[in-house]
Design a protein around this motif. Sequence first.
Motif, PDB file in Angstrom:
ATOM      1  N   LYS A  78       0.842  -1.198   0.000  1.00 57.57           N
ATOM      2  CA  LYS A  78       0.000   0.000   0.000  1.00 57.57           C
ATOM      3  C   LYS A  78       0.878   1.250   0.000  1.00 57.57           C
ATOM      4  O   LYS A  78       2.037   1.195   0.370  1.00 57.57           O
ATOM      5  CB  LYS A  78      -0.921   0.008   1.217  1.00 57.57           C
ATOM      6  CG  LYS A  78      -1.967  -1.074   1.187  1.00 57.57           C
ATOM      7  CD  LYS A  78      -2.996  -0.826   2.252  1.00 57.57           C
ATOM      8  CE  LYS A  78      -4.127  -1.832   2.132  1.00 57.57           C
ATOM      9  NZ  LYS A  78      -5.200  -1.540   3.069  1.00 57.57           N
ATOM     10  N   PRO A  79       0.294   2.392  -0.383  1.00 57.49           N
ATOM     11  CA  PRO A  79       1.059   3.638  -0.383  1.00 57.49           C
ATOM     12  C   PRO A  79       1.187   4.230   1.025  1.00 57.49           C
ATOM     13  O   PRO A  79       0.493   3.808   1.952  1.00 57.49           O
ATOM     14  CB  PRO A  79       0.221   4.566  -1.271  1.00 57.49           C
ATOM     15  CG  PRO A  79      -1.177   4.063  -1.096  1.00 57.49           C
ATOM     16  CD  PRO A  79      -1.045   2.561  -0.938  1.00 57.49           C
ATOM     17  N   VAL A  80       2.060   5.201   1.155  1.00 53.36           N
ATOM     18  CA  VAL A  80       2.219   5.906   2.422  1.00 53.36           C
ATOM     19  C   VAL A  80       0.907   6.615   2.744  1.00 53.36           C
ATOM     20  O   VAL A  80       0.292   7.221   1.877  1.00 53.36           O
ATOM     21  CB  VAL A  80       3.358   6.943   2.335  1.00 53.36           C
ATOM     22  CG1 VAL A  80       3.446   7.755   3.630  1.00 53.36           C
ATOM     23  CG2 VAL A  80       4.674   6.279   2.039  1.00 53.36           C
ATOM     24  N   GLY A  81       0.482   6.520   3.975  1.00 55.23           N
ATOM     25  CA  GLY A  81      -0.753   7.177   4.385  1.00 55.23           C
ATOM     26  C   GLY A  81      -0.972   7.027   5.868  1.00 55.23           C
ATOM     27  O   GLY A  81      -0.150   6.455   6.595  1.00 55.23           O
ATOM     28  N   ARG A  82      -2.076   7.540   6.337  1.00 53.81           N
ATOM     29  CA  ARG A  82      -2.435   7.413   7.749  1.00 53.81           C
ATOM     30  C   ARG A  82      -3.284   6.152   7.906  1.00 53.81           C
ATOM     31  O   ARG A  82      -4.352   6.018   7.293  1.00 53.81           O
ATOM     32  CB  ARG A  82      -3.210   8.647   8.195  1.00 53.81           C
ATOM     33  CG  ARG A  82      -3.488   8.694   9.668  1.00 53.81           C
ATOM     34  CD  ARG A  82      -4.094  10.045  10.028  1.00 53.81           C
ATOM     35  NE  ARG A  82      -4.646  10.049  11.367  1.00 53.81           N
ATOM     36  CZ  ARG A  82      -3.952  10.323  12.465  1.00 53.81           C
ATOM     37  NH1 ARG A  82      -2.675  10.639  12.366  1.00 53.81           N
ATOM     38  NH2 ARG A  82      -4.526  10.295  13.639  1.00 53.81           N
ATOM     39  N   TYR A  83      -2.795   5.225   8.706  1.00 50.81           N
ATOM     40  CA  TYR A  83      -3.459   3.939   8.883  1.00 50.81           C
ATOM     41  C   TYR A  83      -3.618   3.618  10.363  1.00 50.81           C
ATOM     42  O   TYR A  83      -2.865   4.118  11.198  1.00 50.81           O
ATOM     43  CB  TYR A  83      -2.635   2.811   8.237  1.00 50.81           C
ATOM     44  CG  TYR A  83      -2.536   2.903   6.739  1.00 50.81           C
ATOM     45  CD1 TYR A  83      -3.519   2.363   5.924  1.00 50.81           C
ATOM     46  CD2 TYR A  83      -1.441   3.513   6.138  1.00 50.81           C
ATOM     47  CE1 TYR A  83      -3.431   2.427   4.550  1.00 50.81           C
ATOM     48  CE2 TYR A  83      -1.343   3.584   4.752  1.00 50.81           C
ATOM     49  CZ  TYR A  83      -2.337   3.036   3.972  1.00 50.81           C
ATOM     50  OH  TYR A  83      -2.250   3.106   2.603  1.00 50.81           O
ATOM     51  N   ARG A  84      -4.584   2.737  10.646  1.00 44.98           N
ATOM     52  CA  ARG A  84      -4.737   2.181  11.982  1.00 44.98           C
ATOM     53  C   ARG A  84      -3.978   0.866  12.020  1.00 44.98           C
ATOM     54  O   ARG A  84      -4.121   0.044  11.135  1.00 44.98           O
ATOM     55  CB  ARG A  84      -6.211   1.903  12.282  1.00 44.98           C
ATOM     56  CG  ARG A  84      -7.053   3.118  12.484  1.00 44.98           C
ATOM     57  CD  ARG A  84      -8.522   2.761  12.740  1.00 44.98           C
ATOM     58  NE  ARG A  84      -8.677   1.930  13.927  1.00 44.98           N
ATOM     59  CZ  ARG A  84      -9.121   0.662  13.924  1.00 44.98           C
ATOM     60  NH1 ARG A  84      -9.471   0.084  12.809  1.00 44.98           N
ATOM     61  NH2 ARG A  84      -9.225  -0.004  15.037  1.00 44.98           N
ATOM     62  N   GLY A  85      -3.202   0.666  13.058  1.00 42.68           N
ATOM     63  CA  GLY A  85      -2.461  -0.573  13.211  1.00 42.68           C
ATOM     64  C   GLY A  85      -1.275  -0.366  14.121  1.00 42.68           C
ATOM     65  O   GLY A  85      -1.269   0.529  14.960  1.00 42.68           O
ATOM     66  N   ARG A  86      -0.236  -1.170  13.907  1.00 39.62           N
ATOM     67  CA  ARG A  86       0.960  -1.063  14.726  1.00 39.62           C
ATOM     68  C   ARG A  86       2.089  -1.836  14.065  1.00 39.62           C
ATOM     69  O   ARG A  86       1.848  -2.810  13.360  1.00 39.62           O
ATOM     70  CB  ARG A  86       0.691  -1.650  16.106  1.00 39.62           C
ATOM     71  CG  ARG A  86       1.878  -1.547  17.013  1.00 39.62           C
ATOM     72  CD  ARG A  86       1.534  -1.837  18.429  1.00 39.62           C
ATOM     73  NE  ARG A  86       2.737  -1.578  19.202  1.00 39.62           N
ATOM     74  CZ  ARG A  86       3.059  -2.199  20.289  1.00 39.62           C
ATOM     75  NH1 ARG A  86       2.270  -3.114  20.782  1.00 39.62           N
ATOM     76  NH2 ARG A  86       4.157  -1.909  20.923  1.00 39.62           N
TER      77      ARG A  86
END
Length: 109
Positions: free
Chosen positions: A71-79
């Motif tokens: 996936k591209p760089v972005g704001r994601y939920r996770g860790r």
Amino acid sequence: MQHASIISGVPTPPPLLNSEIARRAVFDAPGRDWVFVEADTAAWQQWMRFCRQRTGRAPTVIHVVAIPPGKPVGRYRGRSLPSLHPPGESNLDRMRMAAGETLEDVMEA
């Protein structure tokens, strides 16, 4: 011959036990070689189950700017976690989750 003796003289670190890997995934700060795992994915479900079985707690979901695999760089939920999948998870389990089965469906089967 000399090359082999030099290599064998260097102590190799002992492999980490699964309980230690789970403890690090839940409680330690992410390391440089850790992989970002997005929440609500098959890999995240595997890590949640793995950590709950060994520590009684799941990794905490946070919002970060990251690059999940593929996936591209972005704001994601996770860790970030020690690897994309916890040790010992089977390919069949990954395929079931990728097909949309939930943890409850897998445990009932």
